[in-house]
Design a protein around this motif. Structure first.
Motif, PDB file in Angstrom:
ATOM      1  N   GLU A   7       0.844  -1.189   0.000  1.00  0.00           N
ATOM      2  CA  GLU A   7       0.000   0.000   0.000  1.00  0.00           C
ATOM      3  C   GLU A   7       0.881   1.241   0.000  1.00  0.00           C
ATOM      4  OE1 GLU A   7      -3.995   1.046   2.382  1.00  0.00           O
ATOM      5  OE2 GLU A   7      -2.214   1.010   3.669  1.00  0.00           O
ATOM      6  N   LEU A   8       0.466   2.256  -0.721  1.00  0.00           N
ATOM      7  CA  LEU A   8       1.208   3.522  -0.727  1.00  0.00           C
ATOM      8  C   LEU A   8       1.046   4.229   0.619  1.00  0.00           C
ATOM      9  CD1 LEU A   8       0.223   4.846  -4.273  1.00  0.00           C
ATOM     10  CD2 LEU A   8       2.321   3.660  -3.601  1.00  0.00           C
ATOM     11  N   GLU A   9       1.932   5.147   0.912  1.00  0.00           N
ATOM     12  CA  GLU A   9       1.887   5.858   2.187  1.00  0.00           C
ATOM     13  C   GLU A   9       0.761   6.883   2.214  1.00  0.00           C
ATOM     14  OE1 GLU A   9       5.654   7.658   2.832  1.00  0.00           O
ATOM     15  OE2 GLU A   9       6.759   5.765   2.996  1.00  0.00           O
ATOM     16  N   ASP A  10       0.092   6.962   3.367  1.00  0.00           N
ATOM     17  CA  ASP A  10      -0.861   8.034   3.665  1.00  0.00           C
ATOM     18  C   ASP A  10      -1.950   8.193   2.596  1.00  0.00           C
ATOM     19  OD1 ASP A  10       0.688   8.675   5.946  1.00  0.00           O
ATOM     20  OD2 ASP A  10       2.035   9.877   4.685  1.00  0.00           O
ATOM     21  N   VAL A  11      -2.497   7.080   2.107  1.00  0.00           N
ATOM     22  CA  VAL A  11      -3.522   7.179   1.053  1.00  0.00           C
ATOM     23  C   VAL A  11      -4.946   7.109   1.597  1.00  0.00           C
ATOM     24  CG1 VAL A  11      -2.074   6.329  -0.803  1.00  0.00           C
ATOM     25  CG2 VAL A  11      -3.341   4.697   0.602  1.00  0.00           C
ATOM     26  N   GLY A  12      -5.110   6.585   2.828  1.00  0.00           N
ATOM     27  CA  GLY A  12      -6.460   6.455   3.361  1.00  0.00           C
ATOM     28  C   GLY A  12      -7.317   5.585   2.455  1.00  0.00           C
ATOM     29  N   TRP A  13      -8.487   6.150   2.050  1.00  0.00           N
ATOM     30  CA  TRP A  13      -9.420   5.431   1.180  1.00  0.00           C
ATOM     31  C   TRP A  13      -9.262   5.824  -0.291  1.00  0.00           C
ATOM     32  CZ3 TRP A  13     -13.264   1.719   1.934  1.00  0.00           C
ATOM     33  CH2 TRP A  13     -13.418   1.272   3.254  1.00  0.00           C
TER      34      TRP A  13
END
Length: 400
Positions: free
Chosen positions: A31-37
């Protein structure tokens, strides 16, 4: 009339063992950093739910609670051109003899479980509001209902199953409530069986066509009438759904079998696919982890498997675009701000016999889960003394 064959959920131990084995072998993407939803369901959510599903979630406990709360049955329904299908349903009668027969119809990714919170409210006996005899079926291919084996099982067939179930239970005259596909199915029931059998219908997902230039006065009114704050918010929600929330619809309505392999083989894939909708389609509803896992488990343990539920999109895709002739029987509509599509109520009134409407300030797609009291109160208002649907079912006012 017989209520049918009593039914209890009893998932075989080997299916539970297989589920746990698959969960143990789950592989997660990065998962990419700080992407949330932004890119979809957050990895942390799926890992947390998967861990709970493996260690802590007790299916037998929830299975027992559903069996104790919901009186369930099965019955064979003969569908023209498709043979008999064994249909699963909830049937709870009010203590009031002349209660109003009401069919509750779910959609995807819902199930018969959506009736759970509203069932005791609808069947309750009170002098100030009407009571209902409630039937909530599992649509063919969903839950514990048998799935069609042949292509072409469309809107008319879903409507036929629901109607024949009500008649088989002795309800020759009835009303309906539905959202999602349940809204379109009960709409078709109102068109095909309306008048003689189907007396009135209510939906929490009111859909309608925009005014057309083919009706010059309506189209001119549409162009000249300023939007209200509520209508602007509704159109923004609708635009969001069409731009950012409709990818699942394209896949399920064009290549459902391809997606079905992943959802049938991977419980984590099924979890993520449906959990996304539970979160994004509601109005900040506070799902508990066990609530989510029970919802997903019903799909995993369903009679025909999760892939069967996707095919409704393929078979009914054209009915979403062309709603056809509007029913003429009385209609009720509840508007919730975080529904997937929220059209101006004026559009609905121009093409339907709307006798009752209610506008809510909170709530989303799963009204019976998010706002059960408000949804039930709308139904009570529609059919109570002084309401537009009072005594619409002859001899059944719903009062003691």
């Amino acid at each position: 009339m017989s209520s049918g064959t009593p039914f209890q959920i009893n998932v075989p131990d080997e299916k539970l063992s297989t589920l746990h084995a698959k969960l143990e072998l789950a592989t997660f993407p990065d998962e990419l950093e700080d992407v949330g939803w932004t890119y979809g369901v957050p990895l942390a959510d799926v890992k947390r739910l998967t861990e709970r599903w493996k260690n802590g979630y007790d299916w037998r406990k929830h299975e027992k609670e559903i069996n104790e709360e919901l009186p369930m049955f099965t019955r064979d329904i003969d569908v023209d051109g498709f043979g008999e299908l064994n249909i699963h349903y909830v049937h709870k009668k009010s203590e009031i003899a002349d209660a109003i027969p009401l069919l509750f119809c779910h959609g995807w990714p819902g199930s018969f479980l959506e009736v759970r919170k509203i069932l005791p409210l609808l069947t309750a006996s009170a002098p100030e509001h009407p009571s209902f005899h409630v039937v909530a079926l599992s649509l063919p291919g969903f839950g514990f209902s048998e799935a069609p084996k042949k292509q072409g099982f469309g809107l008319d067939q879903y409507a036929e199953v629901a109607h024949k179930l009500m008649v088989a239970l002795g309800y020759n005259e009835y009303v309906t409530q539905g959202g999602d596909w349940g809204g379109l199915i009960t709409r078709r029931m109102a068109s095909v069986y309306g008048g003689r059998y189907h007396k009135a219908w209510h939906t929490n997902m009111p859909v309608s066509k925009p005014p057309s230039w083919r009706s010059p006065l309506s189209f001119l009114s549409f162009l000249l009438t300023p939007w209200s704050v509520e209508e602007r918010a509704g159109l923004e929600r609708t635009t969001w759904f069409h731009k950012k929330g409709r990818g699942y619809f394209i896949q399920q309505s064009t290549q459902p079998q391809t997606l079905g392999y992943g959802l049938t083989d991977s419980p984590v894939g099924l979890l993520a696919w449906i959990y996304e909708k539970l979160v994004l389609w509601t109005d900040n509803y506070n799902w508990s982890d066990d609530e989510v896992l029970t919802w997903i488990s019903l799909y995993w343990f369903s009679r025909a498997g999760p892939a069967a539920s996707l095919r409704i999109y393929f078979e009914l895709r054209n009915d979403c675009e062309d709603l056809g002739q509007s029913p003429t029987i009385p209609m009720g509509a509840s508007f919730f701000p975080k529904e997937l599509v929220v059209f101006p109520a004026g559009w609905l009134r121009k093409s339907n016999n709307v006798v009752f409407e209610s506008h809510h300030t909170t709530g989303g797609h799963f009204a019976s889960i998010e706002q059960p009291e408000e949804l039930v109160r709308d139904l009570q208002k529609m059919f109570e003394k002084g309401g537009p649907g009072f005594a619409i079912v002859p001899g059944r006012a719903g009062y003691a």
